[in-house]
Enzyme design. Sequence first.
Site, PDB file in Angstrom:
ATOM      1  CB  SER A 186     -27.114  48.145  16.493  1.00 14.08           C
ATOM      2  OG  SER A 186     -27.098  46.957  15.750  1.00 14.08           O
ATOM      3  CG  HIS A 214     -24.398  49.845  18.952  1.00 11.06           C
ATOM      4  ND1 HIS A 214     -24.146  50.768  17.956  1.00 11.06           N
ATOM      5  CD2 HIS A 214     -24.278  48.634  18.372  1.00 11.06           C
ATOM      6  CE1 HIS A 214     -23.903  50.141  16.825  1.00 11.06           C
ATOM      7  NE2 HIS A 214     -23.977  48.838  17.053  1.00 11.06           N
ATOM      8  CE  LYS A 245     -20.406  48.935  16.928  1.00  8.20           C
ATOM      9  NZ  LYS A 245     -20.290  48.815  15.475  1.00  8.20           N
TER      10      LYS A 245
HETATM   11  C1  LIG Z   1     -23.718  44.666  18.739  1.00 11.12           C
HETATM   12  C2  LIG Z   1     -22.434  44.509  17.997  1.00 11.12           C
HETATM   13  N1  LIG Z   1     -21.580  43.532  18.357  1.00 11.12           N
HETATM   14  C3  LIG Z   1     -20.406  43.347  17.712  1.00 11.12           C
HETATM   15  C4  LIG Z   1     -20.037  44.166  16.657  1.00 11.12           C
HETATM   16  C5  LIG Z   1     -18.732  43.936  15.985  1.00 11.12           C
HETATM   17  O1  LIG Z   1     -17.818  44.925  16.396  1.00 11.12           O
HETATM   18  P1  LIG Z   1     -16.448  45.130  15.614  1.00 11.12           P
HETATM   19  O2  LIG Z   1     -16.723  46.149  14.569  1.00 11.12           O
HETATM   20  O3  LIG Z   1     -15.478  45.589  16.653  1.00 11.12           O
HETATM   21  O4  LIG Z   1     -16.072  43.807  15.047  1.00 11.12           O
HETATM   22  C6  LIG Z   1     -20.886  45.194  16.256  1.00 11.12           C
HETATM   23  C7  LIG Z   1     -20.504  46.061  15.113  1.00 11.12           C
HETATM   24  O5  LIG Z   1     -21.230  46.278  14.195  1.00 11.12           O
HETATM   25  C8  LIG Z   1     -22.114  45.367  16.942  1.00 11.12           C
HETATM   26  O6  LIG Z   1     -22.964  46.328  16.552  1.00 11.12           O
END
Ligand SMILES: Cc1ncc(COP(=O)(O)O)c(C=O)c1O
Length: 399
Positions: A186, A214, A245
């Site tokens: 990301s 993502h 998201k």
């Molecule tokens: C690659 C990735 N994994 C996990 C998460 C965590 O997701 P959540 O917001 O549902 O805790 C994010 C969020 O920023 C992310 O970008």
Amino acid sequence: MSRAAFYDQIETTLDQMRETGLWKPERLITSPQGARVQVDGAGEVLNFCANNYLGLADHPALVAAGTEAMGEYGYGMASVRFICGTLDAHRTLERAIADFLHTEDSITFAACFDANGAVFEPLLGADDAIVSDSLNHASIIDGVRLCKARRYRYETRNLADLDRQVAAARKERPGQVLIVTDGVFSMDGFVADLGPICEVADRYDALVMVDDCHATGFIGPGGRGTPALHGVEDRVDIVTSTLGKALGGGMGGFVAARQPLIDLLRQRARPYLFSNALAPALVGGAIEGLRLIAEGDDLRNRLEANAARFRSAMTDAGFTLTGEGHPIIPVMLGDADLAGRFAVRLLAEGVYATAFSFPVVPNGTARIRTQMNADHTDADLDVAVAAFTKVGQELGVVS
Ligand SMILES: Cc1ncc(COP(=O)(O)O)c(C=O)c1O
């Protein structure tokens, strides 16, 4: 140390963060999340920094579905799932996720951070190995730490290094080997090369896990994510992802996998066993989000076109971009102070985009990360490129 000294130490740490530019300010938004938002002190601005890829965060159908679910089931669950917190709607959502991703079942958590924190420890023990991409999300790193399996790290997207690390893991551990990667990185906007990763896994009979936060909802055929994009849905053992998201931006995370794996997580995953069930409004909204996403490709096509238009215009304007084939489009600036000033000036020009610098990204690679949204119009994108160009010229980034 005295109690007073403890608080003094915290103040010193905070001061150091402010002095070294590591302090992350939080701007106040006074409107729903969308392609345009009201930012306190800046008025209405174009929003290029939310994970609201398909523009569903303020979609009337999701708001209505969330409201309806709250009317039917109330505000909260006040229980973990196994005590008295499982609604029929929770199972409807988990079935819908599994059907969407072509897996046997799924299990929801309060966040994907929890899903990644939950998934490793019940499945792997001291005899096992986890081989993890060096740029994997913090929640994977934390989840791996909570598990007794030995950790191996491979240089991000370096398949030769992946092969070396998996070979070492196979040699040194008698048990299972699990390769884990983000589907999309990301900070950079790169999509993981899951085809060759699965070939390495095949060579060593390893398991594969993908965090598709993502990608779920908008990458690959039908928006089924990076395993579908690379034609390896059947080979990937575990997908984790978020409801926070593209699927509506509410809250919640999940693991999708084969039935026995999900059944074991329901019995053993600590963030599932010892934490509250997802609130009804979040469940109702997410079910509706999945329904809209399955309806057709219009939003995905719009998002893809927006990303292509912005990337092309920004390249023509002379900016250095990174990433590829994804609506995360980082504008590389290098210097942290420059990136911070750039973001402040952009906001004054009506464009909200956030600067990222060390330790979130490596030293000397500060950037402004832009994220496209299906609700951005061509005119919005043109305004954003013009604002970037104006500020870029002012600050000597482009000529
Ligand atoms: C690659 C990735 N994994 C996990 C998460 C965590 O997701 P959540 O917001 O549902 O805790 C994010 C969020 O920023 C992310 O970008």
